[in-house]
Design an enzyme around this catalytic site. Structure first.
Site, mmCIF file in Angstrom:
data_model
loop_
_atom_site.group_PDB
_atom_site.id
_atom_site.type_symbol
_atom_site.label_atom_id
_atom_site.label_comp_id
_atom_site.label_asym_id
_atom_site.label_seq_id
_atom_site.Cartn_x
_atom_site.Cartn_y
_atom_site.Cartn_z
ATOM 1 N N GLU A 173 32.377 30.986 11.905
ATOM 2 C CA GLU A 173 32.102 29.830 12.776
ATOM 3 C C GLU A 173 30.726 29.223 12.513
ATOM 4 O O GLU A 173 30.542 28.014 12.646
ATOM 5 C CB GLU A 173 32.214 30.229 14.251
ATOM 6 N N LYS A 231 41.469 27.405 28.483
ATOM 7 C CA LYS A 231 42.754 27.323 27.792
ATOM 8 C C LYS A 231 43.836 26.673 28.647
ATOM 9 O O LYS A 231 44.656 25.889 28.134
ATOM 10 C CB LYS A 231 43.209 28.718 27.355
ATOM 11 N N MET A 266 9.335 33.311 0.236
ATOM 12 C CA MET A 266 8.283 32.716 1.049
ATOM 13 C C MET A 266 7.587 33.763 1.909
ATOM 14 O O MET A 266 6.351 33.746 2.055
ATOM 15 C CB MET A 266 8.862 31.605 1.932
ATOM 16 N N PHE A 300 38.391 39.069 28.921
ATOM 17 C CA PHE A 300 38.342 39.316 27.481
ATOM 18 C C PHE A 300 37.939 38.042 26.744
ATOM 19 O O PHE A 300 38.529 36.982 26.926
ATOM 20 C CB PHE A 300 39.708 39.796 26.990
ATOM 21 N N GLN A 301 36.928 38.145 25.912
ATOM 22 C CA GLN A 301 36.391 37.041 25.115
ATOM 23 C C GLN A 301 35.945 35.857 25.982
ATOM 24 O O GLN A 301 36.011 34.708 25.558
ATOM 25 C CB GLN A 301 37.389 36.587 24.041
#
Length: 556
Positions: free
Chosen positions: A51, A163, A472, A113-114
């Site tokens: 993602e 959802k 760097m 959940f999630q």
């Protein structure tokens, strides 16, 4: 017409003229993906490997095209994986809309959940974060998200949709493609009053040693033509920030190179000596100013910016005009009389000749790679970078003559940004050569997006500037930490050529040949370029020092 929430999401994207989205599916967002499948001939979906790659791709698409980039993710870890990309876009004022889906409304706040409060998490790094709990408000919220992202000072907006809202049905009233009221789309200019213009014009005409400093706002406003006219009228030298590259042509005789920590001595010395600094869409980053108390201490400062929050935030200025830079410059150009500063320009030219950028000519090095890429692409490529030494070399040695041709994480400094952004840039500008320049440390961060390039046959060229260290950070350890190279050495068994069936270059001739071949292949290519671990970016300003104290290898 009656549509469910998922159908409304897709219809709203079509309204906004969205042709490409980047994302990764999951349970909470399945309804949207199911609808996206039905419209796959109208909206291209690029499945990234992670993602974070999707958010960077949306960012790169936006930077390269000037349009709003769109990324999609599911709830919980899918949404949180977008956060770094959203923050990157926020710091550089890049318009993206991130659409996430969450657990159902009845499950919110129950540690389901999630489940994650992604709207709350992203509140400090977005222009606005929405969570839509009423399907009747979904279409207007998405439309508002796009308006917010692209108007005023651009930036990211997040829309989180439970959802069950994507499944509920409501009346959908289509909006005309691209419709946006004049009030919504205007880049408001509340302080563009006559008295301010009078004072600014007087300051411009009284100056004997003016200097123009160009930031990312000049790119975002599309003000290149007006900027060039202004500089010609003011007859002044020009420097830029990392984000301002290409707004003013890097091949122009008045251009002096980048300003700041790794800016040229000509720019740093010139700004330190000027009596008027005209700042165009720049926010006075610490990497530009060095010690702010000593920054341009001999100069009056005029700041032109669309965001009033930036005025006097980091550096105290003398006068400001708040507004869209393109509009401000149009007004100034009408009123400013032709100036002549030949003596001042001659002095700055002397600095350019005395302190040119230079590197060891006979070995493979970062500066050579960048100059060779410039030669073989005739300066017409879209250059994307990660963050570190290679990023500074790309800024110093490639001559950007057009805006939106350097895509890089300036404000947040996101390692792992470039590869995803390159995919987005190529998707948005398929006719352009897109080259991502990465250090080996950065390439490790998100090299899984090479799989995305192969999966979708996105022909980018990935150049890895491989010095087997975190360059760097190691440079700082070398200069300021008595060569204690703590956790910066990467000499291990990772072979990027085997990973990607790429090419390796250990000499200048090998790189010339490899890059020339890559330009003809029309497929993703990785070139692993072996350079010395001790190569450094010069010039440099030590942390906390004034930019007038820039030093280079000769000074060492």
């Amino acid at each position: 017409m009656q549509l469910n929430g998922a159908e409304i999401v897709i219809e709203c994207l079509k309204e906004q003229g969205v042709d490409t989205v980047f994302g990764y599916p999951g349970g909470a967002i399945l309804n949207v993906y199911d609808e996206l499948y039905k419209h796959r001939d109208e909206i291209r979906h690029i499945l990234t490997s992670h993602e974070q790659g999707a958010s960077h791709a949306a960012d790169g698409y936006a930077r390269a095209t000037g349009k709003v980039g769109v990324c999609l993710a599911t709830s919980g870890p899918g949404a949180t994986n977008l956060v770094t990309g959203i923050a990157t876009a926020y710091m550089d004022s890049i318009p993206i809309v991130a659409i996430t889906c969450n657990v159902g409304v009845s499950l919110l706040g129950k540690d389901s959940f999630q489940e994650i409060d992604i709207a709350g998490i992203t509140m400090p790094i977005t222009k606005y974060s929405f969570i839509v709990k009423d399907v009747t408000k979904l279409a207007d919220t998405i439309r508002k998200a796009f308006r917010i992202a692209k108007t005023g000072r651009p930036g990211p907006v997040l829309v989180d949709i439970p959802k069950d809202i994507t499944a509920k049905v409501t009346e959908y009233i289509p909006e005309e493609l691209g419709k946006c009221t004049k009030e919504d789309s205007s880049r408001k200019t509340p302080r563009m009053d006559e008295q301010r213009f009078d004072r600014v014009i007087s300051m411009l005409e009284e100056a004997e040693k003016p200097f123009v400093f160009v930031g990312g706002g000049a790119v975002l406003s599309g003000a290149s033509q007006e900027l060039k006219e202004f500089v010609d009228k003011l007859d002044a030298p020009v420097t830029d920030s990392l984000m301002g590259k290409g707004a003013f042509p890097g091949t122009d005789p008045r251009y002096t190179g980048m300003l700041g920590m790794h800016g040229t001595k000509a720019s740093n010395f010139g700004v330190s000596e000027c009596d008027l600094l005209v700042v165009m869409g720049a926010r006075f980053s610490d990497r530009v100013t060095g010690n702010t108390e000593k920054f341009a201490k001999n100069a009056k400062i005029i700041q032109l910016d669309i965001d009033p929050v930036e005025i006097n935030k980091n550096v105290l200025i003398t006068e400001e005009i708040i507004g869209d830079l393109k509009d401000v410059l149009k007004t100034l150009n009408k009123r400013l009389k032709q100036q002549n500063h030949a003596e001042w320009l001659e002095k700055i030219q002397g600095y350019k000749e005395k302190y040119p950028l230079k590197y060891h000519p006979n070995v493979l090095s970062g500066p050579f790679l960048v100059e060779e890429i410039y030669r073989q692409t005739n300066g017409e490529a879209l250059i994307v970078t990660e963050v570190g030494q290679h990023q500074m070399w790309a800024a110093q040695y490639y001559k950007y003559t057009k805006p939106r041709t350097l895509l890089t994480s300036g404000g947040l400094g996101t390692m792992g940004y470039g590869l995803g952004a390159a995919l987005g840039a190529k998707a948005g500008c398929p006719d352009k050569i897109v080259v991502n320049i990465a250090g080996d440390g950065c390439f490790r961060m998100n090299m899984n997006e090479i799989a995305t390039a192969v999966r979708h046959n996105i022909p980018i060229i990935q150049v890895v500037v491989n010095n087997h260290v975190l360059g760097m950070v190691r440079q700082w350890q070398d200069l300021f930490y008595d060569e204690r190279y703590s956790a910066t050495v990467l000499r291990d068994a990772v072979d990027f050529v085997k990973l990607a069936e790429g090419m390796r270059a250990v000499s200048q001739e090998e790189f010339k040949e490899a890059f020339s071949k890559a330009l003809t292949l029309n497929r993703p290519v990785v070139i692993d370029c072996q350079i010395d671990s001790d190569d450094k970016v010069w010039p440099m300003v030590a942390p906390g020092a004034a930019i007038s104290e820039a030093f280079d290898e000769d000074d060492m």
